[in-house]
Design a protein around this motif. Structure first.
Motif, PDB file in Angstrom:
ATOM      1  N   VAL A  75      40.494  41.170  49.918  1.00 41.31           N
ATOM      2  CA  VAL A  75      40.690  40.920  48.566  1.00 41.31           C
ATOM      3  C   VAL A  75      40.433  42.560  47.976  1.00 41.31           C
TER       4      VAL A  75
ATOM      5  N   THR B 199      35.075  38.790  40.897  1.00 44.24           N
ATOM      6  CA  THR B 199      35.740  40.048  40.900  1.00 44.24           C
ATOM      7  C   THR B 199      34.916  41.300  40.353  1.00 44.24           C
TER       8      THR B 199
ATOM      9  N   LYS C 173      44.173  33.486  42.717  1.00 46.04           N
ATOM     10  CA  LYS C 173      43.489  33.815  43.853  1.00 46.04           C
ATOM     11  C   LYS C 173      44.043  32.981  45.189  1.00 46.04           C
TER      12      LYS C 173
ATOM     13  N   CYS D 105      44.704  39.152  46.734  1.00 48.22           N
ATOM     14  CA  CYS D 105      44.596  38.394  45.596  1.00 48.22           C
ATOM     15  C   CYS D 105      44.998  39.425  44.254  1.00 48.22           C
TER      16      CYS D 105
END
Length: 583
Positions: free
Chosen positions: A181, A205, A249, A255
């Motif tokens: 990620v 995030t 996601k 992502c």
């Protein structure tokens, strides 16, 4: 004559079909037709219309101001009223659009942790004042679409296990493989949260106060379409999709920029083109250049994308006097597709992003920038990489102070160097956008950093309105000198057709210390050669190197100096800019 009702029915069917395609891609297990009906019902009081002709979207007269609602304050009026006074008194002939950064109630990140999207922060003012700005300017507002505040009602409901909210957030397990990620922060991705259904770990995030939303749930998409409808009603005509690249996601991927994310942008574009023609979408994706360019799509996603690579490359050139990297990038940049353009900016409420410089500047060149900006009082923010390491994410510094000197140290050319940076931006293909603290030559706000303990506060100063008015009225003030020269050049730009955002642009190959490009109006009747000395020494410019048409009369629009001898050699002073034109 054509049957108007029949034509309208065909348009309605075409829009509904297009919405069904978007929704079927995003939610293959749902009934796309029912979802399309729900989308249409949100905008049912707006008649479906044809998109505006492309030539009406923007022109050389367009220029944007970026500002917080409370970048200027005093004790007698709410900040949005002060902003209107500043616009009317100082920028009425210079800007056509205003980006008011997040103006909703928030819990952190200076507005980007939104508590309620449908309200205006009472400390700033109210909706009527937002709408009054939109009466005079094209108004840009943020749709903070990736995440919401942990203090929002949606997240409170999630913790209680009730709707709306219980299904609006992304849960993960501590053992899930999320190593790929991409993150803009070095904080842990997952936030442990006690809920009515036990301990859960929600996806964050950015920060643990900014909880990522689950767009796998179509109800979340519908919530944001309703928010867009509210903003349209209040006069917003430009939507900035904040941090949109992180939207969808898929564990096991990075992502970023997933196909579903692009499809959400396409759907919003379909909606705004159909129900509010002339509305512009801007995607905020602070990523390497090749990734950023994908958000034009096939002319069916963003109308406008940020030219993120411009700021770090321009600052690098002015700090080092080397233009090779800036030129190489310029030559590789494709013209924006028809009906699209770039938003050019050199400073914003955030720092100077370094991810867009990846692959364009070497690690050594980036390190030199970091060292130089640090010596001028700047701060550095990092991001976590997939291998667990950290890289520079952005330089946190007021642009005026970032250009206090060069890699060799501070010097006497700060104002000239800074004006050069802004003049480059004014001339480039695209729409120029000025952060308010660039216009005002605001220095680093070290007190703000100490008060908030956040690096980005260094470039988020709040001016006292009476003090600012006094400074802008003082010819000896550096703030007045910079502001009045920049607004003069902004107004000059409006009168020259080659500065249309989509006019032809060609990079010129002159000496290494000179950065130059050519713009030409769409009817080919006017040319402008934008020439900039990027160094602290005098540079020679041979007019013959520009291949000026002999029968035309040429002059510099900035200084109004005429060139009767087209074989003359000009001596450009440090950081001087020329707009050599035949009109």
């Amino acid at each position: 004559m054509p049957d108007v009702d029949s034509a309208s029915d065909k348009d309605d069917l075409a829009v509904r079909s297009q919405l069904c395609q978007h929704l079927a891609f995003l939610y293959p297990e749902a009934n796309a037709e029912l979802l399309a009906d729900e989308v249409i019902s949100i905008f049912d009081d707006l008649k479906q219309q044809r998109p505006l002709p492309l030539h009406q979207l923007w022109s050389e007269k367009d220029c944007m101001l970026i500002t917080y609602g409370d970048s200027i304050v005093d004790d007698n009026s709410v900040p949005l009223e002060i902003l209107q006074q500043f616009l009317h008194g100082h920028l009425n002939d210079s800007v056509s659009a205003v980006h008011v950064l997040p103006f909703c109630p928030f819990s952190s990140d200076d507005g980007f942790a939104v508590i309620d999207y449908t309200k205006v922060n009472a400390k700033l003012g109210q909706w009527s004042q937002i709408s009054e700005i939109s009466d005079q300017y094209r108004l840009m507002a943020d749709i903070v679409i990736n995440h919401v505040s942990s203090k929002s009602q949606w997240f409170r409901n999630y913790c209680k296990g009730v709707e709306p909210g219980a299904s609006y957030f992304i849960e993960a397990k501590v053992g899930d493989d999320l190593s790929a990620v991409v993150r803009p922060r070095a904080t842990p991705l997952l936030r442990p949260t006690e809920t009515a259904n036990g301990m859960k770990h929600v996806w964050c995030t950015f920060s643990h106060d900014q909880i990522d939303l689950n767009f796998r749930n179509p109800k979340v998409l519908m919530e944001f379409l309703r928010i867009i409808r509210v903003y349209l009603q209040r006069g917003v005509s430009i939507f900035r999709l904040d941090a949109v690249g992180f939207l969808w996601k898929e564990p096991g991927t990075n992502c970023m920029h997933l196909p579903q994310t692009h499809e959400v942008v396409k759907l919003i574009r379909t909606v705004t083109d159909s129900f509010a023609p002339g509305t512009l979408l801007i995607t905020e994706t602070n990523v390497p250049n090749h990734e950023n360019l994908t958000y034009f799509g096939n002319r069916n996603e963003a109308h406008v994308i940020y030219n993120f690579s411009l700021a770090p490359l321009l600052v690098h050139a002015l700090l080092t006097g080397k233009t090779e990297y800036l030129k190489r990038w310029m030559m590789s940049m494709p013209p924006a597709p028809v009906g699209c353009t770039y938003l050019n900016f050199t400073a914003s409420h955030d720092g100077i992003g370094m991810r867009p410089a990846e692959g364009l500047l070497s690690d050594e060149e980036q390190f030199e920038m970091v060292e130089t900006v640090s010596r001028f009082g700047g701060k550095i923010s990092t991001r976590r990489t997939a291998d667990g390491g950290q890289r520079v994410y952005e330089l946190n510094v007021a642009l005026f102070d970032a250009l206090r000197g060069t890699v060799g140290g501070e010097d006497q050319w700060q104002v000239e160097r800074f004006l050069c940076s802004q003049t480059v931006m004014l001339g480039l293909e695209g729409i120029p956008a000025f952060y308010i603290h660039s216009l005002l030559a605001t220095p680093n706000d070290q007190q703000g950093v100490a008060a908030t303990e956040h690096n980005r506060s260094i470039n988020r100063h709040k001016w006292n309105w009476p003090e600012l008015k006094e400074l802008l009225g003082d010819d000896q003030s550096v703030h007045s000198q910079v502001f009045h020269e920049l607004t003069r050049r902004m107004q000059l730009r409006r009168s020259h057709a080659p500065f249309h955002p989509n006019a032809t642009q060609f990079t010129l190959q002159l000496s290494d210390g000179v950065f130059a490009f050519w713009r030409q109006s769409s009817d080919r009747s006017q040319s402008i050669f934008c020439v900039h000395n990027m160094t602290d020494t005098t540079q020679e410019l041979r007019l013959s190197d520009l291949n000026l048409i002999a029968n035309d009369s040429w002059y510099d629009a900035i200084s109004e100096c005429r060139f009767d001898d087209q074989t003359a050699v000009l001596e450009m002073t440090p950081y001087q800019s020329l707009w050599i034109t035949n009109r």
